[in-house]
Design a protein around this motif. Sequence first.
Motif, mmCIF file in Angstrom:
data_model
loop_
_atom_site.group_PDB
_atom_site.id
_atom_site.type_symbol
_atom_site.label_atom_id
_atom_site.label_comp_id
_atom_site.label_asym_id
_atom_site.label_seq_id
_atom_site.Cartn_x
_atom_site.Cartn_y
_atom_site.Cartn_z
ATOM 1 N N GLY A 87 130.805 27.486 -14.026
ATOM 2 C CA GLY A 87 130.710 27.128 -15.436
ATOM 3 C C GLY A 87 131.776 26.131 -15.822
ATOM 4 N N PRO B 198 130.252 35.706 -26.339
ATOM 5 C CA PRO B 198 131.370 35.670 -25.389
ATOM 6 C C PRO B 198 131.876 37.084 -25.070
ATOM 7 C CG PRO B 198 131.754 34.207 -27.276
ATOM 8 C CD PRO B 198 130.622 35.121 -27.629
ATOM 9 N N THR C 218 128.116 35.251 -21.828
ATOM 10 C CA THR C 218 128.912 34.422 -20.924
ATOM 11 C C THR C 218 130.374 34.842 -21.022
ATOM 12 O OG1 THR C 218 127.404 32.545 -21.135
ATOM 13 C CG2 THR C 218 129.608 32.072 -20.318
ATOM 14 N N GLU C 219 131.026 34.908 -19.866
ATOM 15 C CA GLU C 219 132.407 35.385 -19.796
ATOM 16 C C GLU C 219 133.418 34.258 -19.983
ATOM 17 O OE1 GLU C 219 135.191 37.945 -16.667
ATOM 18 O OE2 GLU C 219 133.630 36.603 -15.919
ATOM 19 N N VAL C 220 134.404 34.495 -20.830
ATOM 20 C CA VAL C 220 135.587 33.637 -20.926
ATOM 21 C C VAL C 220 136.537 34.067 -19.811
ATOM 22 C CG1 VAL C 220 137.465 32.837 -22.403
ATOM 23 C CG2 VAL C 220 135.297 33.546 -23.428
ATOM 24 N N SER C 221 136.991 33.127 -18.996
ATOM 25 C CA SER C 221 137.749 33.516 -17.810
ATOM 26 C C SER C 221 138.746 32.428 -17.423
ATOM 27 C CB SER C 221 136.778 33.768 -16.647
ATOM 28 O OG SER C 221 137.460 34.194 -15.496
ATOM 29 N N ILE D 184 130.601 28.809 -26.011
ATOM 30 C CA ILE D 184 129.622 29.824 -25.604
ATOM 31 C C ILE D 184 128.686 30.158 -26.765
ATOM 32 C CG2 ILE D 184 129.374 32.248 -24.916
ATOM 33 C CD1 ILE D 184 132.030 31.867 -23.319
ATOM 34 N N VAL E 154 136.720 27.895 -25.840
ATOM 35 C CA VAL E 154 135.699 28.337 -24.887
ATOM 36 C C VAL E 154 134.710 29.273 -25.577
ATOM 37 C CG1 VAL E 154 135.269 29.553 -22.726
ATOM 38 C CG2 VAL E 154 137.240 28.032 -22.920
ATOM 39 N N ASN F 112 127.847 34.916 -15.936
ATOM 40 C CA ASN F 112 126.867 34.400 -16.883
ATOM 41 C C ASN F 112 125.572 35.186 -16.671
ATOM 42 O OD1 ASN F 112 125.035 32.825 -18.331
ATOM 43 N ND2 ASN F 112 126.043 30.916 -17.775
ATOM 44 N N THR G 257 134.542 29.414 -18.039
ATOM 45 C CA THR G 257 133.531 30.467 -18.004
ATOM 46 C C THR G 257 133.266 30.874 -16.564
ATOM 47 O OG1 THR G 257 131.703 28.875 -17.956
ATOM 48 C CG2 THR G 257 132.464 29.603 -20.115
#
Length: 228
Positions: A133, A193, A158-161, A186, A182, A153, A150
Amino acid sequence: MSQSFNRIVWSALTSRQQGFARSNSLAVRFDPQISPFAASKNNSQDALQALADLIGPGDDYVYLLQKEAISLPSNLEAEFSALGVLMTEQTASTPKPDGPDIRPLVTSDIPEMVALAELTKPGPFKHRTPELGAFWGIKIDDRLAAMAGTRLNLDGFTEVSGICTHPDFQGRGLATSLSRHVASEIRARGDTPFLHAFADNHGAIALYRKLGFEIWSEVNVAKVRHRP
């Protein structure tokens, strides 16, 4: 949501991110050059053995991340285990117009991204992790001062990372600005998120709560490999 989040790696690799998967009918893992995360479909003996079949001998390993208790077959062992939390955004936090200059990171930035991740340890990060991502960064004096992006998914989420700041630039609110950015990206594409933190990282959890995230559940994490 709860069913997808119970085994979130399984949910990602059997939906939007199945193109990154190495799998059999009962277990999945990311291509190890991209990410070390893996999952079994459930804790049945057949599924756990299918997971073991996806892990190579020697130095190969995977990370398991799930709400359910982690069970392992006799030929696998946990080198490391911990308790984490999965947090979902409940209140949108809008980026501030006078914030730092946030720019998309590109292929030429990857060596510096990897170096920053190795220094600050935001979680497993490899040279091909950015394929999962988009990532954004803040540069100061031509140096990558902070980044976030990200990772996991799945349908609707969707992951904030990869949120991290170089020690030379901490205390300036860069991670906060990037997290807001971020999360807004998303939301703009219609997803909710979410993010992960270790359960004992109280500072990070407090920050994420200020950004509108709340704990959905505790989760289990383990680094797993074959027994010698």
